[in-house]
Every structure is written in C-alpha cells, then in structure tokens.
Motif scaffolding. Structure first.
Motif, PDB file in Angstrom:
ATOM      1  N   ASN A  44       0.838  -1.381   0.086  1.00  0.00           N
ATOM      2  CA  ASN A  44      -0.162   0.340   0.028  1.00  0.00           C
ATOM      3  C   ASN A  44       0.929   1.156  -0.549  1.00  0.00           C
ATOM      4  O   ASN A  44       1.297   2.202   1.243  1.00  0.00           O
ATOM      5  CB  ASN A  44      -1.194  -0.026   1.377  1.00  0.00           C
ATOM      6  CG  ASN A  44      -2.254  -0.855   0.772  1.00  0.00           C
ATOM      7  OD1 ASN A  44      -2.202  -1.421  -0.375  1.00  0.00           O
ATOM      8  ND2 ASN A  44      -2.532  -1.339   2.373  1.00  0.00           N
TER       9      ASN A  44
ATOM     10  N   ARG B 268     -12.146   8.055  -3.512  1.00  0.00           N
ATOM     11  CA  ARG B 268     -13.621   7.065  -2.867  1.00  0.00           C
ATOM     12  C   ARG B 268     -14.705   8.298  -2.853  1.00  0.00           C
ATOM     13  O   ARG B 268     -15.626   8.173  -2.498  1.00  0.00           O
ATOM     14  CB  ARG B 268     -13.471   6.434  -2.137  1.00  0.00           C
ATOM     15  CG  ARG B 268     -12.317   5.429  -2.207  1.00  0.00           C
ATOM     16  CD  ARG B 268     -12.065   4.287  -1.616  1.00  0.00           C
ATOM     17  NE  ARG B 268     -10.987   4.143  -0.468  1.00  0.00           N
ATOM     18  CZ  ARG B 268     -10.362   3.956  -0.120  1.00  0.00           C
ATOM     19  NH1 ARG B 268     -10.191   2.777  -0.063  1.00  0.00           N
ATOM     20  NH2 ARG B 268      -9.367   4.711   0.462  1.00  0.00           N
ATOM     21  N   GLN B 269     -13.527   9.339  -2.723  1.00  0.00           N
ATOM     22  CA  GLN B 269     -14.462  10.984  -1.647  1.00  0.00           C
ATOM     23  C   GLN B 269     -15.663  11.606  -3.285  1.00  0.00           C
ATOM     24  O   GLN B 269     -16.264  12.204  -2.365  1.00  0.00           O
ATOM     25  CB  GLN B 269     -13.898  12.004  -0.922  1.00  0.00           C
ATOM     26  CG  GLN B 269     -12.927  11.561   0.047  1.00  0.00           C
ATOM     27  CD  GLN B 269     -11.800  11.906   0.418  1.00  0.00           C
ATOM     28  OE1 GLN B 269     -11.638  12.972   0.342  1.00  0.00           O
ATOM     29  NE2 GLN B 269     -10.841  10.995   1.396  1.00  0.00           N
TER      30      GLN B 269
ATOM     31  N   TYR C  82      -6.530   7.168  -3.994  1.00  0.00           N
ATOM     32  CA  TYR C  82      -7.749   6.427  -3.667  1.00  0.00           C
ATOM     33  C   TYR C  82      -8.500   6.805  -2.908  1.00  0.00           C
ATOM     34  O   TYR C  82      -9.967   6.533  -2.643  1.00  0.00           O
ATOM     35  CB  TYR C  82      -7.400   4.900  -3.607  1.00  0.00           C
ATOM     36  CG  TYR C  82      -6.851   3.418  -4.491  1.00  0.00           C
ATOM     37  CD1 TYR C  82      -6.042   4.225  -6.317  1.00  0.00           C
ATOM     38  CD2 TYR C  82      -5.603   2.932  -3.764  1.00  0.00           C
ATOM     39  CE1 TYR C  82      -5.554   3.368  -6.352  1.00  0.00           C
ATOM     40  CE2 TYR C  82      -4.786   2.178  -4.133  1.00  0.00           C
ATOM     41  CZ  TYR C  82      -4.387   2.732  -5.946  1.00  0.00           C
ATOM     42  OH  TYR C  82      -3.924   1.727  -6.300  1.00  0.00           O
ATOM     43  N   ALA C  83      -7.894   6.968  -1.839  1.00  0.00           N
ATOM     44  CA  ALA C  83      -8.698   8.049  -0.777  1.00  0.00           C
ATOM     45  C   ALA C  83      -9.735   9.361  -1.524  1.00  0.00           C
ATOM     46  O   ALA C  83     -10.446   8.813  -0.960  1.00  0.00           O
ATOM     47  CB  ALA C  83      -7.788   8.642   0.236  1.00  0.00           C
TER      48      ALA C  83
ATOM     49  N   GLU D  13      -2.405   4.986  -2.181  1.00  0.00           N
ATOM     50  CA  GLU D  13      -3.419   5.149  -1.164  1.00  0.00           C
ATOM     51  C   GLU D  13      -4.393   6.498  -1.327  1.00  0.00           C
ATOM     52  O   GLU D  13      -5.315   6.167  -0.872  1.00  0.00           O
ATOM     53  CB  GLU D  13      -3.217   4.572   0.579  1.00  0.00           C
ATOM     54  CG  GLU D  13      -3.267   2.986   0.941  1.00  0.00           C
ATOM     55  CD  GLU D  13      -4.865   3.065   0.409  1.00  0.00           C
ATOM     56  OE1 GLU D  13      -5.241   4.505   0.959  1.00  0.00           O
ATOM     57  OE2 GLU D  13      -5.470   2.036   0.228  1.00  0.00           O
ATOM     58  N   ARG D  14      -3.507   7.692  -0.982  1.00  0.00           N
ATOM     59  CA  ARG D  14      -3.971   8.582  -1.385  1.00  0.00           C
ATOM     60  C   ARG D  14      -4.383   9.435  -2.484  1.00  0.00           C
ATOM     61  O   ARG D  14      -5.467   9.812  -2.250  1.00  0.00           O
ATOM     62  CB  ARG D  14      -2.311   9.594  -1.042  1.00  0.00           C
ATOM     63  CG  ARG D  14      -2.790  10.869  -0.419  1.00  0.00           C
ATOM     64  CD  ARG D  14      -1.025  11.797  -0.238  1.00  0.00           C
ATOM     65  NE  ARG D  14      -1.139  10.875   1.204  1.00  0.00           N
ATOM     66  CZ  ARG D  14       0.846  11.124   1.360  1.00  0.00           C
ATOM     67  NH1 ARG D  14       1.389  12.423   0.937  1.00  0.00           N
ATOM     68  NH2 ARG D  14       0.186  10.509   2.912  1.00  0.00           N
TER      69      ARG D  14
ATOM     70  N   ASN E  44       1.589   4.648   0.220  1.00  0.00           N
ATOM     71  CA  ASN E  44       1.541   5.863   0.630  1.00  0.00           C
ATOM     72  C   ASN E  44       0.911   6.630  -1.230  1.00  0.00           C
ATOM     73  O   ASN E  44      -0.669   6.840  -0.606  1.00  0.00           O
ATOM     74  CB  ASN E  44       1.709   6.384   1.267  1.00  0.00           C
ATOM     75  CG  ASN E  44       1.272   7.191   2.639  1.00  0.00           C
ATOM     76  OD1 ASN E  44       0.320   7.133   2.646  1.00  0.00           O
ATOM     77  ND2 ASN E  44       2.626   7.563   3.205  1.00  0.00           N
TER      78      ASN E  44
END
Length: 110
Positions: free
Chosen positions: A5, A17-18, A13-14, A10-11, A7
């Motif tokens: 994962n 997803r919003q 995706y974060a 992940e960032r 960063n």
DNA sequence: AAGGTGACCGGCC
DNA sequence: TGGCCGGCCACCT
C-alpha cells in the motif's frame, strides 16, 4: 500483494473514493490535492492499479476537458460511459456534457 | 541498473 | 488558431 500500500496510491484512492455519486473530477484536480499539481500522470497511473480495488470509482475520473480518455482501460469499450450515464451524467462520444456542472473539486477530507 | 512508458496538464511556437 | 513539446514522478521490462 504483500501489502504494498504505497502512500501515493492510497492517497489517490482516498480522494477518488470521496467522489460523490453523479459527480466527476479530473486527474489534475486530484493531483493538485495530493500536492503534485504537475504530476497528473501519476494519478492516472494509480488509477491503473485501482483496477483491483472496487472502492475506487475510476469511471468518475476523466481528464480536464471531461473526455473519457481512460475508458479504453475498462473492461468493455463503453462501460465507463454506461456507468456515468447511469449516474445521470450525459456522455456523448466519450465527452461529458456540462462537465463543469458535474465537476467535483476533490479534497483531502483528512 | 538503466531506460522507456504512461488513464495528463500547461505553456510555447 | 491550432499543433507540438517538455515536465513530473512512479511503475514496468
């Protein structure tokens, strides 16, 4: 997998997803939030890996002109367009109508 | 290990 | 007015 994962991914995706339902954003916008305004390419790259994830609505992410540039990377050919239209977004010839109207500014909801 | 690529963006000629 | 080129950073071969 061995939990790679990064960063970076992940960032992305974060933020992806919003993205709310019926809204779309651009790679550059996400990149900007990530602090890489000029690295929009990395965002698209991350999206490529997001194919494994289901929480990442990549179909809601297009380039800055609202063109479904990455639709070619989806399962089918018009799958991306189908999804967008399913959310109430009018798409013609891989081009989102009223893109600025459906445009959603991503934010790092912390 | 190094080179090339990539779902982009912005500026310059 | 449109087309071309460079930049950015990480992943892949």
């Amino acid at each position: 997998m061995t939990d790679k994962n990064d960063n970076f991914f992940e960032r992305v995706y974060a933020v992806a997803r919003q993205i709310p339902y019926g809204k779309v954003t651009s790679y550059g916008a996400i990149a900007k939030v990530l602090g890489a305004t000029r690295s929009a390419r990395m965002v698209g790259w991350a999206m490529n890996a997001s194919h494994n994830l289901e929480d990442v609505p990549a179909h809601r992410v297009v380039n800055r002109i609202g063109l479904l540039t990455g639709k070619h990377h989806f399962d089918g050919t018009n799958l991306m367009q189908q999804l967008l239209e399913s959310e109430g977004i009018e798409v013609i010839d891989n081009q989102i109508i009223d893109f600025d109207k459906h445009f959603w500014i991503p934010e790092m909801d912390k």
